[in-house]
Design a protein around this motif. Structure first.
Motif, PDB file in Angstrom:
ATOM      1  N   THR A  72       0.800  -1.221   0.000  1.00  0.00           N
ATOM      2  CA  THR A  72       0.000   0.000   0.000  1.00  0.00           C
ATOM      3  C   THR A  72       0.836   1.275   0.000  1.00  0.00           C
ATOM      4  OG1 THR A  72      -0.156  -0.127   2.422  1.00  0.00           O
ATOM      5  CG2 THR A  72      -1.938  -1.133   1.153  1.00  0.00           C
ATOM      6  N   ASP A  73       2.146   1.142  -0.144  1.00  0.00           N
ATOM      7  CA  ASP A  73       3.035   2.306  -0.234  1.00  0.00           C
ATOM      8  C   ASP A  73       2.992   2.839  -1.664  1.00  0.00           C
ATOM      9  OD1 ASP A  73       4.955   4.234   0.039  1.00  0.00           O
ATOM     10  OD2 ASP A  73       6.628   2.859   0.391  1.00  0.00           O
ATOM     11  N   MET A  74       1.860   3.472  -2.019  1.00  0.00           N
ATOM     12  CA  MET A  74       1.638   3.905  -3.385  1.00  0.00           C
ATOM     13  C   MET A  74       2.560   5.045  -3.802  1.00  0.00           C
ATOM     14  SD  MET A  74      -0.747   1.965  -4.704  1.00  0.00           S
ATOM     15  CE  MET A  74       0.149   0.645  -3.865  1.00  0.00           C
ATOM     16  N   ASP A  75       3.020   5.824  -2.826  1.00  0.00           N
ATOM     17  CA  ASP A  75       3.905   6.947  -3.133  1.00  0.00           C
ATOM     18  C   ASP A  75       5.376   6.540  -3.143  1.00  0.00           C
ATOM     19  OD1 ASP A  75       1.745   8.727  -3.300  1.00  0.00           O
ATOM     20  OD2 ASP A  75       1.753   9.029  -1.124  1.00  0.00           O
ATOM     21  N   ASN A  76       5.628   5.243  -2.921  1.00  0.00           N
ATOM     22  CA  ASN A  76       7.006   4.729  -2.912  1.00  0.00           C
ATOM     23  C   ASN A  76       7.914   5.535  -1.970  1.00  0.00           C
ATOM     24  OD1 ASN A  76       6.537   2.660  -4.905  1.00  0.00           O
ATOM     25  ND2 ASN A  76       6.466   4.291  -6.434  1.00  0.00           N
ATOM     26  N   LYS A  77       7.398   5.772  -0.752  1.00  0.00           N
ATOM     27  CA  LYS A  77       8.184   6.509   0.228  1.00  0.00           C
ATOM     28  C   LYS A  77       9.408   5.728   0.678  1.00  0.00           C
ATOM     29  CE  LYS A  77       4.242   9.118   2.048  1.00  0.00           C
ATOM     30  NZ  LYS A  77       3.397   9.408   3.238  1.00  0.00           N
ATOM     31  N   ASN A  78       9.327   4.408   0.575  1.00  0.00           N
ATOM     32  CA  ASN A  78      10.449   3.546   0.963  1.00  0.00           C
ATOM     33  C   ASN A  78      10.741   2.587  -0.185  1.00  0.00           C
ATOM     34  OD1 ASN A  78      10.297   4.451   3.893  1.00  0.00           O
ATOM     35  ND2 ASN A  78       8.303   3.484   3.669  1.00  0.00           N
ATOM     36  N   THR A  79      11.994   2.253  -0.351  1.00  0.00           N
ATOM     37  CA  THR A  79      12.383   1.348  -1.428  1.00  0.00           C
ATOM     38  C   THR A  79      12.230  -0.105  -0.989  1.00  0.00           C
ATOM     39  OG1 THR A  79      14.709   1.188  -0.772  1.00  0.00           O
ATOM     40  CG2 THR A  79      14.082   3.047  -2.194  1.00  0.00           C
ATOM     41  N   VAL A  80      12.187  -1.004  -1.959  1.00  0.00           N
ATOM     42  CA  VAL A  80      12.112  -2.428  -1.657  1.00  0.00           C
ATOM     43  C   VAL A  80      13.334  -2.867  -0.846  1.00  0.00           C
ATOM     44  CG1 VAL A  80      12.092  -4.742  -2.656  1.00  0.00           C
ATOM     45  CG2 VAL A  80      10.682  -2.935  -3.669  1.00  0.00           C
ATOM     46  N   GLY A  81      14.491  -2.323  -1.188  1.00  0.00           N
ATOM     47  CA  GLY A  81      15.704  -2.653  -0.443  1.00  0.00           C
ATOM     48  C   GLY A  81      15.620  -2.254   1.016  1.00  0.00           C
ATOM     49  N   GLU A  82      14.955  -1.126   1.302  1.00  0.00           N
ATOM     50  CA  GLU A  82      14.790  -0.695   2.687  1.00  0.00           C
ATOM     51  C   GLU A  82      13.867  -1.644   3.442  1.00  0.00           C
ATOM     52  OE1 GLU A  82      15.488   4.133   2.303  1.00  0.00           O
ATOM     53  OE2 GLU A  82      13.507   3.275   1.829  1.00  0.00           O
ATOM     54  N   TYR A  83      12.783  -2.073   2.807  1.00  0.00           N
ATOM     55  CA  TYR A  83      11.895  -3.036   3.451  1.00  0.00           C
ATOM     56  C   TYR A  83      12.627  -4.357   3.711  1.00  0.00           C
ATOM     57  CZ  TYR A  83       7.754  -0.131   2.615  1.00  0.00           C
ATOM     58  OH  TYR A  83       6.819   0.876   2.631  1.00  0.00           O
ATOM     59  N   LEU A  84      13.392  -4.815   2.742  1.00  0.00           N
ATOM     60  CA  LEU A  84      14.134  -6.069   2.913  1.00  0.00           C
ATOM     61  C   LEU A  84      15.141  -5.957   4.052  1.00  0.00           C
ATOM     62  CD1 LEU A  84      14.819  -7.283  -0.740  1.00  0.00           C
ATOM     63  CD2 LEU A  84      13.507  -8.482   1.004  1.00  0.00           C
ATOM     64  N   SER A  85      15.808  -4.820   4.145  1.00  0.00           N
ATOM     65  CA  SER A  85      16.792  -4.623   5.216  1.00  0.00           C
ATOM     66  C   SER A  85      16.119  -4.643   6.583  1.00  0.00           C
ATOM     67  CB  SER A  85      17.530  -3.292   5.013  1.00  0.00           C
ATOM     68  OG  SER A  85      18.198  -3.273   3.761  1.00  0.00           O
ATOM     69  N   LEU A  86      14.981  -3.958   6.680  1.00  0.00           N
ATOM     70  CA  LEU A  86      14.286  -3.886   7.969  1.00  0.00           C
ATOM     71  C   LEU A  86      13.696  -5.229   8.359  1.00  0.00           C
ATOM     72  CD1 LEU A  86      13.410  -2.164  10.330  1.00  0.00           C
ATOM     73  CD2 LEU A  86      11.410  -1.435   9.010  1.00  0.00           C
ATOM     74  N   VAL A  87      13.106  -5.953   7.397  1.00  0.00           N
ATOM     75  CA  VAL A  87      12.495  -7.240   7.736  1.00  0.00           C
ATOM     76  C   VAL A  87      13.565  -8.273   8.097  1.00  0.00           C
ATOM     77  CG1 VAL A  87      12.408  -8.450   5.495  1.00  0.00           C
ATOM     78  CG2 VAL A  87      10.519  -8.691   7.123  1.00  0.00           C
ATOM     79  N   SER A  88      14.763  -8.136   7.556  1.00  0.00           N
ATOM     80  CA  SER A  88      15.850  -9.040   7.964  1.00  0.00           C
ATOM     81  C   SER A  88      16.174  -8.830   9.440  1.00  0.00           C
ATOM     82  CB  SER A  88      17.101  -8.789   7.107  1.00  0.00           C
ATOM     83  OG  SER A  88      16.844  -9.063   5.746  1.00  0.00           O
ATOM     84  N   LEU A  89      16.156  -7.568   9.877  1.00  0.00           N
ATOM     85  CA  LEU A  89      16.417  -7.249  11.283  1.00  0.00           C
ATOM     86  C   LEU A  89      15.284  -7.736  12.178  1.00  0.00           C
ATOM     87  CD1 LEU A  89      18.060  -5.851  13.497  1.00  0.00           C
ATOM     88  CD2 LEU A  89      16.893  -3.710  12.890  1.00  0.00           C
ATOM     89  N   THR A  90      14.036  -7.487  11.781  1.00  0.00           N
ATOM     90  CA  THR A  90      12.902  -7.910  12.615  1.00  0.00           C
ATOM     91  C   THR A  90      12.795  -9.438  12.662  1.00  0.00           C
ATOM     92  OG1 THR A  90      11.412  -7.622  10.708  1.00  0.00           O
ATOM     93  CG2 THR A  90      11.581  -5.793  12.264  1.00  0.00           C
ATOM     94  N   SER A  91      13.171 -10.114  11.580  1.00  0.00           N
ATOM     95  CA  SER A  91      13.161 -11.581  11.583  1.00  0.00           C
ATOM     96  C   SER A  91      14.183 -12.131  12.565  1.00  0.00           C
ATOM     97  CB  SER A  91      13.451 -12.116  10.173  1.00  0.00           C
ATOM     98  OG  SER A  91      12.411 -11.781   9.283  1.00  0.00           O
ATOM     99  N   PHE A  92      15.353 -11.501  12.615  1.00  0.00           N
ATOM    100  CA  PHE A  92      16.370 -11.920  13.585  1.00  0.00           C
ATOM    101  C   PHE A  92      15.884 -11.672  15.013  1.00  0.00           C
ATOM    102  CE2 PHE A  92      20.033 -10.920  16.296  1.00  0.00           C
ATOM    103  CZ  PHE A  92      20.734 -12.116  16.202  1.00  0.00           C
ATOM    104  N   CYS A  93      15.206 -10.546  15.228  1.00  0.00           N
ATOM    105  CA  CYS A  93      14.649 -10.254  16.553  1.00  0.00           C
ATOM    106  C   CYS A  93      13.604 -11.294  16.944  1.00  0.00           C
ATOM    107  CB  CYS A  93      14.028  -8.862  16.562  1.00  0.00           C
ATOM    108  SG  CYS A  93      15.220  -7.511  16.452  1.00  0.00           S
ATOM    109  N   ALA A  94      12.766 -11.691  15.982  1.00  0.00           N
ATOM    110  CA  ALA A  94      11.748 -12.703  16.253  1.00  0.00           C
ATOM    111  C   ALA A  94      12.376 -14.030  16.620  1.00  0.00           C
ATOM    112  CB  ALA A  94      10.838 -12.870  15.036  1.00  0.00           C
ATOM    113  N   LEU A  95      13.435 -14.401  15.910  1.00  0.00           N
ATOM    114  CA  LEU A  95      14.148 -15.642  16.228  1.00  0.00           C
ATOM    115  C   LEU A  95      14.713 -15.597  17.645  1.00  0.00           C
ATOM    116  CD1 LEU A  95      16.649 -17.492  13.877  1.00  0.00           C
ATOM    117  CD2 LEU A  95      17.121 -17.218  16.305  1.00  0.00           C
ATOM    118  N   THR A  96      15.321 -14.458  17.995  1.00  0.00           N
ATOM    119  CA  THR A  96      15.934 -14.315  19.321  1.00  0.00           C
ATOM    120  C   THR A  96      14.892 -14.388  20.422  1.00  0.00           C
ATOM    121  OG1 THR A  96      17.678 -12.920  18.365  1.00  0.00           O
ATOM    122  CG2 THR A  96      17.369 -12.836  20.765  1.00  0.00           C
TER     123      THR A  96
END
Length: 421
Positions: A72-96
């Motif tokens: 729903t980020d229709m204005d492309n305020k964030n790039t796909v690379g930024e989402y991938l970077s953040l979800v990699s961090l949150t996934s590691f937090c979830a594992l921990t």
């Protein structure tokens, strides 16, 4: 997005997604059957179910609502690379967090199994964000193919390793490796053909995304917890073997929840449109249609259980599990209630009643925590289902009140009339 890619039609995207999701779900179901069939006892099935259940509590931390946020980020305020970077961090937090919880709430023989399963799911969550980018570009054929390949390859890897070693940790890690291969050599190239990808995200953007999704995540964690606690209590009170039997009977019933999502997920956008347009009549029609569809799935499942319950359980799992066919009917009702509760939670997001979503899920969590042990002690394995049913009814009641009040206010403010019961 690549200008040369025109995307697929709505029907094509829905078909690809349904086919891929169904294959992936069938393979996950097959894994639960294989654990029962290949293991020497029911303990392995119980431990696998426990790993799935425990990770389910903290899985919202991994995704953090970013799948929908990206689409729903229709204005492309964030790039796909930024989402991938953040979800990699949150996934590691979830594992921990999952591993820390396991080491405090579960017996030591489950720790490595839960940790390896959290790793496997963390890889899948990162791939899901790639899928969100595919969906934004209207290329859900990439998603369907990926989900199908993940399911088949994971099933093959798990089966081979478990057949040779009877080691759950090694088998789950084999699934993780198979999923990683699909992500690196299929999903990543496909996504790069649609969007440029540059990894990295600044703290300001990360905090903006996380704060926007925070209430959804809190509610999702509470929902996962109230659904998981009865099984954890069952494992503690009656042992992993009993949980294995319970989980085996419960696995086929999950089709009710999956069928419910097939009904309401495509309609969430229409709910939001009718709500914001103050179209009371359309809103109520959509609610009735969705609830009727979910109830129809439940009635059909109950009729099927009457005719095929014991023979189906015997064919899938053997006579030991089939002896517990009495678990089936309460599980079907609880799965139906979970489907309704999930639909109403999504509807709360559509009408932006996120605080009520949190209140309802936390209330259900309290009920699940308070009732699980006493009901299991009193009614055995069915007690876990009764506790879940009570929690679902609480969530449904709170969600219904929140939706009613929010819709009444919205429709009245635009002069369209209030939403009547």
């Amino acid at each position: 997005m690549s200008k040369s890619d025109k995307g697929l039609s709505v029907k094509q995207n829905m078909l690809w997604n349904m086919v891929g999701s169904s294959i992936g779900l069938a393979c996950q179901w097959a894994i639960s059957i294989i654990v029962v069939r290949l293991a020497t006892d029911m303990e392995s099935a119980g431990l696998y179910s426990l790993a799935v259940s425990v990770y389910g509590i903290f899985s919202p931390i991994a995704n953090f609502g970013m799948y929908t946020y990206l689409i729903t980020d229709m204005d492309n305020k964030n790039t796909v690379g930024e989402y991938l970077s953040l979800v990699s961090l949150t996934s590691f937090c979830a594992l921990t967090v999952t591993q820390l919880y396991a080491m405090t709430a579960c017996r030591p023989n489950a720790w490595l199994i839960i940790g390896s399963y959290a790793l496997y799911k963390g890889i899948a969550v990162v791939i899901d964000i790639m899928h969100a980018a595919d969906q934004k570009a209207h290329r859900m054929d990439y998603i369907g193919i990926s989900l199908a390949m993940q399911g088949v390859l994971s099933l093959a890897a798990f089966t081979l390793v478990f057949f040779l070693s009877h080691n759950l940790v090694a088998s789950i890690l084999a699934m993780a490796g198979a999923t990683l291969i699909i992500g690196l050599f299929y999903d990543l190239p496909k996504m790069k053909s649609l969007f440029p990808v540059k990894l990295g995200i600044c703290r300001r953007k990360a905090m903006t995304i996380l704060s926007g999704c925070a209430l959804i995540v809190v509610a999702s964690i509470a929902t996962g917890a109230f659904a998981s606690l009865p099984r954890q209590s069952l494992s503690s009170i009656m042992g992993d073997s009993m949980l294995g039997i319970y989980a085996s009977v419960a696995t086929p019933v999950a089709i009710i929840q999956v069928g419910s999502t097939y009904i309401y997920n495509p309609l969430i956008g229409y709910f939001a449109e009718s709500y914001h347009a103050s179209n009371n009549e359309r809103f109520r029609e959509l609610v009735k249609t969705t609830v009727t569809g979910i109830l129809a799935i439940g009635v059909f499942s109950l009729l099927g259980a009457v005719v095929l319950g014991r023979p189906a359980l015997s064919l899938l799992y053997g006579q030991m599990v089939a002896e517990h066919v009495n678990l089936l009917f309460p599980l079907i009702i609880s799965s139906l209630l979970l489907g309704v509760a999930s639909f109403l939670s999504n509807l709360l997001v559509a009408v932006r009643a996120l605080r009520m979503m949190v209140i309802g899920s936390l209330g259900a969590l309290i009920i699940s925590a308070v009732l699980s042990a006493p009901l299991i002690t009193a009614y055995g394995m069915n007690g876990a289902t009764y506790a879940l049913m009570a929690a679902c009814l609480s969530s449904i009641a709170a969600s219904a009140i929140g939706i009613y009040l929010q819709a009444k206010s919205q429709f009245a403010s635009k002069g369209a009339g209030s939403m009547s019961a």
